[in-house]
Motif scaffolding. Structure first.
Motif, PDB file in Angstrom:
ATOM      1  N   ARG A 163       1.021  -1.127  -0.330  1.00 42.49           N
ATOM      2  CA  ARG A 163      -0.039   0.003  -0.106  1.00 42.49           C
ATOM      3  C   ARG A 163       0.907   1.130   0.011  1.00 42.49           C
ATOM      4  O   ARG A 163       0.742   1.893  -0.545  1.00 42.49           O
ATOM      5  CB  ARG A 163      -1.460   0.227   1.431  1.00 42.49           C
ATOM      6  CG  ARG A 163      -2.033   1.330   0.810  1.00 42.49           C
ATOM      7  CD  ARG A 163      -2.662   1.132   2.723  1.00 42.49           C
ATOM      8  NE  ARG A 163      -2.301   1.188   3.542  1.00 42.49           N
ATOM      9  CZ  ARG A 163      -2.546   0.770   5.176  1.00 42.49           C
ATOM     10  NH1 ARG A 163      -4.083   0.887   5.241  1.00 42.49           N
ATOM     11  NH2 ARG A 163      -2.030   0.784   6.557  1.00 42.49           N
ATOM     12  N   GLY A 167       0.768   4.185  -3.247  1.00 37.36           N
ATOM     13  CA  GLY A 167       0.366   4.747  -2.539  1.00 37.36           C
ATOM     14  C   GLY A 167       2.083   6.518  -3.221  1.00 37.36           C
ATOM     15  O   GLY A 167       1.631   7.518  -3.443  1.00 37.36           O
ATOM     16  N   MET A 170       1.164   6.759  -7.663  1.00 34.44           N
ATOM     17  CA  MET A 170       0.123   8.158  -7.186  1.00 34.44           C
ATOM     18  C   MET A 170       0.433   9.266  -6.254  1.00 34.44           C
ATOM     19  O   MET A 170      -0.867  10.734  -6.783  1.00 34.44           O
ATOM     20  CB  MET A 170      -0.953   6.863  -6.372  1.00 34.44           C
ATOM     21  CG  MET A 170      -1.234   5.513  -6.609  1.00 34.44           C
ATOM     22  SD  MET A 170      -1.653   5.107  -8.590  1.00 34.44           S
ATOM     23  CE  MET A 170      -1.559   3.509  -8.839  1.00 34.44           C
ATOM     24  N   ALA A 174      -3.964   6.999  -0.051  1.00 32.37           N
ATOM     25  CA  ALA A 174      -5.286   7.178  -1.670  1.00 32.37           C
ATOM     26  C   ALA A 174      -7.019   8.006  -0.978  1.00 32.37           C
ATOM     27  O   ALA A 174      -7.448   8.332  -1.823  1.00 32.37           O
ATOM     28  CB  ALA A 174      -6.397   5.336  -1.233  1.00 32.37           C
ATOM     29  N   THR A 176      -5.568  11.382  -0.987  1.00 33.57           N
ATOM     30  CA  THR A 176      -5.530  12.353  -1.390  1.00 33.57           C
ATOM     31  C   THR A 176      -5.819  12.063  -2.889  1.00 33.57           C
ATOM     32  O   THR A 176      -5.917  13.258  -3.745  1.00 33.57           O
ATOM     33  CB  THR A 176      -4.378  12.586  -1.681  1.00 33.57           C
ATOM     34  OG1 THR A 176      -3.662  10.922  -1.941  1.00 33.57           O
ATOM     35  CG2 THR A 176      -3.530  12.318  -0.183  1.00 33.57           C
ATOM     36  N   ALA A 177      -6.838  11.300  -3.328  1.00 37.20           N
ATOM     37  CA  ALA A 177      -7.831  10.888  -4.638  1.00 37.20           C
ATOM     38  C   ALA A 177      -8.427  12.231  -4.549  1.00 37.20           C
ATOM     39  O   ALA A 177      -8.746  12.515  -5.875  1.00 37.20           O
ATOM     40  CB  ALA A 177      -8.185   9.389  -4.656  1.00 37.20           C
ATOM     41  N   GLN A 178      -9.242  12.037  -4.088  1.00 36.47           N
ATOM     42  CA  GLN A 178     -10.812  13.274  -4.135  1.00 36.47           C
ATOM     43  C   GLN A 178     -10.393  14.616  -3.005  1.00 36.47           C
ATOM     44  O   GLN A 178      -9.749  14.084  -2.210  1.00 36.47           O
ATOM     45  CB  GLN A 178     -11.934  12.228  -3.923  1.00 36.47           C
ATOM     46  CG  GLN A 178     -11.390  12.296  -5.074  1.00 36.47           C
ATOM     47  CD  GLN A 178     -13.589  11.118  -5.391  1.00 36.47           C
ATOM     48  OE1 GLN A 178     -13.913  11.016  -3.588  1.00 36.47           O
ATOM     49  NE2 GLN A 178     -14.084  11.246  -6.256  1.00 36.47           N
ATOM     50  N   ARG A 179     -10.800  15.464  -3.185  1.00 32.03           N
ATOM     51  CA  ARG A 179     -11.236  16.695  -2.462  1.00 32.03           C
ATOM     52  C   ARG A 179     -12.285  17.429  -1.959  1.00 32.03           C
ATOM     53  O   ARG A 179     -13.001  17.387  -3.469  1.00 32.03           O
ATOM     54  CB  ARG A 179      -9.885  17.957  -2.571  1.00 32.03           C
ATOM     55  CG  ARG A 179      -9.488  18.252  -3.996  1.00 32.03           C
ATOM     56  CD  ARG A 179      -8.420  19.080  -4.309  1.00 32.03           C
ATOM     57  NE  ARG A 179      -8.474  19.317  -5.503  1.00 32.03           N
ATOM     58  CZ  ARG A 179      -7.277  20.207  -6.015  1.00 32.03           C
ATOM     59  NH1 ARG A 179      -6.065  20.020  -5.179  1.00 32.03           N
ATOM     60  NH2 ARG A 179      -7.828  21.066  -7.348  1.00 32.03           N
ATOM     61  N   ASP A 207     -12.400  15.235  -8.131  1.00 29.73           N
ATOM     62  CA  ASP A 207     -11.139  14.582  -7.964  1.00 29.73           C
ATOM     63  C   ASP A 207      -9.764  15.511  -7.751  1.00 29.73           C
ATOM     64  O   ASP A 207      -9.732  16.698  -8.558  1.00 29.73           O
ATOM     65  CB  ASP A 207     -11.053  14.009  -9.906  1.00 29.73           C
ATOM     66  CG  ASP A 207     -11.877  13.224  -9.482  1.00 29.73           C
ATOM     67  OD1 ASP A 207     -12.408  11.807  -8.811  1.00 29.73           O
ATOM     68  OD2 ASP A 207     -12.024  12.319 -10.763  1.00 29.73           O
ATOM     69  N   ASN A 208      -8.494  14.603  -7.366  1.00 31.78           N
ATOM     70  CA  ASN A 208      -6.988  15.628  -7.474  1.00 31.78           C
ATOM     71  C   ASN A 208      -6.663  15.133  -8.346  1.00 31.78           C
ATOM     72  O   ASN A 208      -6.054  14.406  -8.686  1.00 31.78           O
ATOM     73  CB  ASN A 208      -7.254  14.834  -6.033  1.00 31.78           C
ATOM     74  CG  ASN A 208      -5.346  15.939  -6.088  1.00 31.78           C
ATOM     75  OD1 ASN A 208      -5.145  16.231  -6.518  1.00 31.78           O
ATOM     76  ND2 ASN A 208      -4.792  15.335  -5.012  1.00 31.78           N
ATOM     77  N   TYR A 211      -3.116  13.466  -8.055  1.00 33.10           N
ATOM     78  CA  TYR A 211      -3.393  11.925  -8.000  1.00 33.10           C
ATOM     79  C   TYR A 211      -2.706  11.032  -8.900  1.00 33.10           C
ATOM     80  O   TYR A 211      -4.460  11.319  -9.985  1.00 33.10           O
ATOM     81  CB  TYR A 211      -4.143  11.612  -6.659  1.00 33.10           C
ATOM     82  CG  TYR A 211      -4.091  10.308  -6.257  1.00 33.10           C
ATOM     83  CD1 TYR A 211      -3.642   9.643  -5.192  1.00 33.10           C
ATOM     84  CD2 TYR A 211      -5.328   9.563  -7.113  1.00 33.10           C
ATOM     85  CE1 TYR A 211      -3.720   8.559  -5.021  1.00 33.10           C
ATOM     86  CE2 TYR A 211      -5.333   7.903  -6.783  1.00 33.10           C
ATOM     87  CZ  TYR A 211      -4.585   7.331  -5.688  1.00 33.10           C
ATOM     88  OH  TYR A 211      -4.931   5.919  -4.974  1.00 33.10           O
ATOM     89  N   ALA A 212      -2.674  10.297  -8.846  1.00 33.38           N
ATOM     90  CA  ALA A 212      -2.455   9.306 -10.031  1.00 33.38           C
ATOM     91  C   ALA A 212      -2.223  10.151 -11.449  1.00 33.38           C
ATOM     92  O   ALA A 212      -2.800   9.157 -12.586  1.00 33.38           O
ATOM     93  CB  ALA A 212      -3.660   8.213 -10.206  1.00 33.38           C
TER      94      ALA A 212
END
Length: 493
Positions: A163, A167, A170, A174, A176-179, A207-208, A211-212
Motif C-alpha cells: 500500500r 501510494g 500515485m 488513497a 488524497t485521490a479526492q478533495r 478529483d485531485n 493523484y495518479a
C-alpha cells in the motif's frame, strides 16, 4: 546460506555473509541506496507531529535534523552492535515508528507548542527505559514463532508495505485521490431553506488532478522497467544497486519534466549541530509514559517479525539472546530520541525488502547507511537534496522491494506441512484475514475504547497475534519437525 573463507596466518576463518566487510566505495553506494528508500518515511513523522504541535518552520527543521541524526545513531547500534546487550547485528535500518504518531498528535491537540513537545519527549524517555527492561520478556516469544507463524507475518508485512509503494507511485495515499469541492459545498449550504439546521447533506468531492497523474505513473513504470533491465542483464555490483540506478534515472526524467526542483537545496545551510533538550527540559507524565510503553510493546512484537524475516533472508539463525538485544536497542533508540528532541525508533520494513532485492546480506551496508544518515542530520543541504526526490520516482522501486517481502514469506510457508496438517491452512488463512481488517477498514475501531486502538490498528500486529494464538490452539506450540524447514533456533538455545 553462503559463507566466505578468509585465510589468516595460515588458517581459514569462516565469515558469514551478514558479517562480510565489503570495500568502502561499494558500502557507500549500497548504504546510500538504503537511505534513499527510507528517507521519505524518516522525515514524515517530524513533519506531522511538528505541524500538529504548531511549531515554527525553524523548529520543525530542528526536529527533522535531529531525526536524521538519531536514525543514523540507532542504526549503528542495531546493525553494528554495542556490547552483547544492544543490537541484533543484522542488516537493519532504523527509522521513526508510525505507530506512535496517533498518541503524539493527541498530546499536541491538548498541549501544543514547546510545552507539548517537552511532554512527548519526557514520555519517550520513560517508555524507552521501560522498554529496555521489558526486552528480555519479549525475547522469550521466539519459541512461539515457528515457520507457519513467521511466514504468515512476513507475507502480511509485504502486503502492508505494498500500500505504501502504490501510494508512492500515485503521488500520495488513497485518501488524497479526492478533495472537497468548496464552491459546490458553499452553493449547497446557501440553497438550504432558511432556518434549516438538520438537512442531510452529502459533501461534494472533486478529483485531485495530482493523484495518479499519468506522467507520474509513466515515470514510476519507467523506473520499474529500468530496475528489471538492470537485474536481468547486468551482474555483480551494478545488479546490486539496481534500485538506486533506477531511482537516479527516474530523477533525471523528473527533472527534465520540471517535477524535481532544487530551491530548498540552495537555501539550506551546509552545517548544523544537533543538541539535546533544545526545547527545554522534558516533563514526565505517568499516563503518557504508560501509553507510549504500550505502543512500544506493539512495536517490539512487530520488530520480532522483522528480525525473523531478516534471519530467513540472510540465512543467519536468530537466538533468543540476539532477539532480546535487538528489542533492547529499540528501547534505547526511543530513549535517545527523547533526549535529542525526536521520536521513537524501530526497524524499517521497506529496507527488509531491499535486502531481498539486492541479495547483499552484509550488515556493514546498513552501518554505512547509518553513517550517511548522521551526515544528513549534520548537513541540511545534503538532506534537502535527498528530500528533493519525488515520491512517484520511488513508486516503481516500491513494487519490486515490497513484493519481494511477500515472496520471502511465501518461500517460508512453502516449507510448512500443509498436507499432513490441514490446521496450518487455517492458521495462515485466518491470520492474514485478521491483518487485512485495518487495511480495508481503517476506521473499524471508531466504536471501541480509545486505549485499544494502538493494539488494533496495525495489520502486522493483528496477524502476529492471530497466528501465534491459532498455532497454540491447533498445534499446541509444538516445535517444528526438521522436514518443515524451521530455520530459527529454539528460544531455549
Amino acid at each position: 546460506m553462503t559463507e566466505s573463507s578468509t585465510g589468516l596466518a595460515g588458517s581459514s576463518a569462516i565469515v558469514h555473509a551478514v558479517d562480510e566487510r565489503l570495500p568502502l566505495p561499494r558500502l557507500a553506494v549500497l548504504g546510500l541506496q538504503h537511505v534513499l528508500v527510507m528517507y521519505g518515511g524518516a522525515v514524515a513523522v517530524p513533519l506531522i507531529v511538528g505541524r500538529a504541535l504548531g511549531l515554527t518552520p525553524g523548529q520543525v527543521a530542528i526536529l527533522i535534523s535531529a531525526d536524521l541524526f538519531c536514525c543514523g545513531i540507532v542504526t549503528l547500534i542495531q546493525s553494528l552492535g554495542v556490547t552483547r546487550f544492544f543490537g541484533v547485528r543484522l542488516p537493519v535500518m532504523m527509522g521513526v515508528m508510525f505507530a506512535a504518531v496517533g498518541p503524539m498528535v493527541a498530546v499536541a491537540q491538548v498541549q501544543g507548542g514547546t510545552d507539548g513537545a517537552r511532554a512527548i519527549f519526557g514520555a519517550l524517555i520513560g517508555a524507552g527505559i521501560l522498554s529496555m527492561l521489558l526486552a528480555p520478556v519479549m525475547g522469550r516469544l521466539l519459541r512461539f514463532f515457528p515457520p507457519v507463524v513467521t511466514g504468515t507475518i512476513i507475507v502480511m508485512i509485504g502486503i502492508s508495505l505494498m500500500r505504501v509503494g502504490i501510494g508512492w507511485a500515485m503521488g500520495g495515499p488513497a485518501g488524497t485521490a479526492q478533495r472537497v469541492d468548496v464552491p459546490r459545498l458553499e452553493a449547497l449550504l446557501a440553497s438550504r431553506p432558511a432556518g434549516a439546521t438538520t438537512m442531510p447533506l452529502t459533501v461534494p468531492m472533486v478529483d485531485n488532478p495530482a493523484y495518479a497523474a499519468l506522467d507520474h505513473l509513466a515515470v514510476a513504470a519507467f523506473v520499474l522497467v529500468v530496475i528489471l533491465l538492470i537485474t536481468r542483464y547486468l551482474r555483480g555490483f551494478l545488479a546490486n544497486i539496481a534500485v538506486l540506478l533506477g531511482a537516479v534515472t527516474g530523477c533525471g526524467v523528473a527533472a527534465a519534466m520540471g517535477e524535481m526542483t532544487f530551491e530548498r537545496v540552495a537555501s539550506a545551510p551546509w552545517f548544523a549541530l544537533v543538541y539535546p533538550f533544545v526545547f527545554g527540559p522534558p516533563t514526565f507524565n505517568p499516563v503518557l509514559i504508560g501509553t507510549m510503553t504500550l505502543v512500544m510493546i506493539v512495536v517490539m512484537i512487530e520488530s520480532t517479525g522483522m528480525f525473523l524475516a531478516l534471519s530467513d533472508i540472510t540465512g543467519k539463525a536468530l537466538s533468543r539472546t540476539e532477539l532480546t538485544a535487538g528489542l533492547r536497542a529499540d528501547g534505547l533508540g526511543t530513549l535517545i530520541g527523547g533526549l535529542f528532541n525526536t521520536f521513537p525508533y524501530t526497524s524499517f520494513s521497506q529496507n527488509v525488502g531491499l535486502v531481498s532485492v539486492t541479495g547483499v546480506r552484509s550488515r556493514w551496508v546498513c552501518v554505512a547507511g547509518g553513517v550517511i544518515m548522521i551526515g544528513l542530520g549534520l548537513l541540511p543541504k545534503m538532506a534537502a537534496l535527498v528530500e528533493a526526490v519525488p515520491l512517484f520516482v520511488l513508486g516503481g522501486a516500491g513494487l519490486v522491494m515490497f513484493g519481494m517481502v511477500v515472496a520471502s514469506g511465501i518461500r517460508i510457508l512453502s516449507t510448512v506441512d500443509f498436507r499432513g496438517n490441514r490446521h496450518n491452512l487455517y492458521i495462515v488463512a485466518i491470520a492474514v484475514g485478521c491483518g487485512m481488517v485495518p487495511q480495508e477498514a481503517p476506521r473499524w475501531t471508531q466504536q471501541m475504547a480509545h486505549g485499544l486502538r494502538p493494539l488494533l490498528e496495525s495489520g502486522i500486529l493483528l496477524t502476529s497475534m492471530a497466528a501465534v494464538l491459532l498455532n497454540l490452539y491447533f498445534n499446541g506450540g509444538r516445535p517444528q519437525a526438521p522436514s518443515e524447514g524451521a530455520r530459527h533456533l529454539d528460544a531455549s538455545t
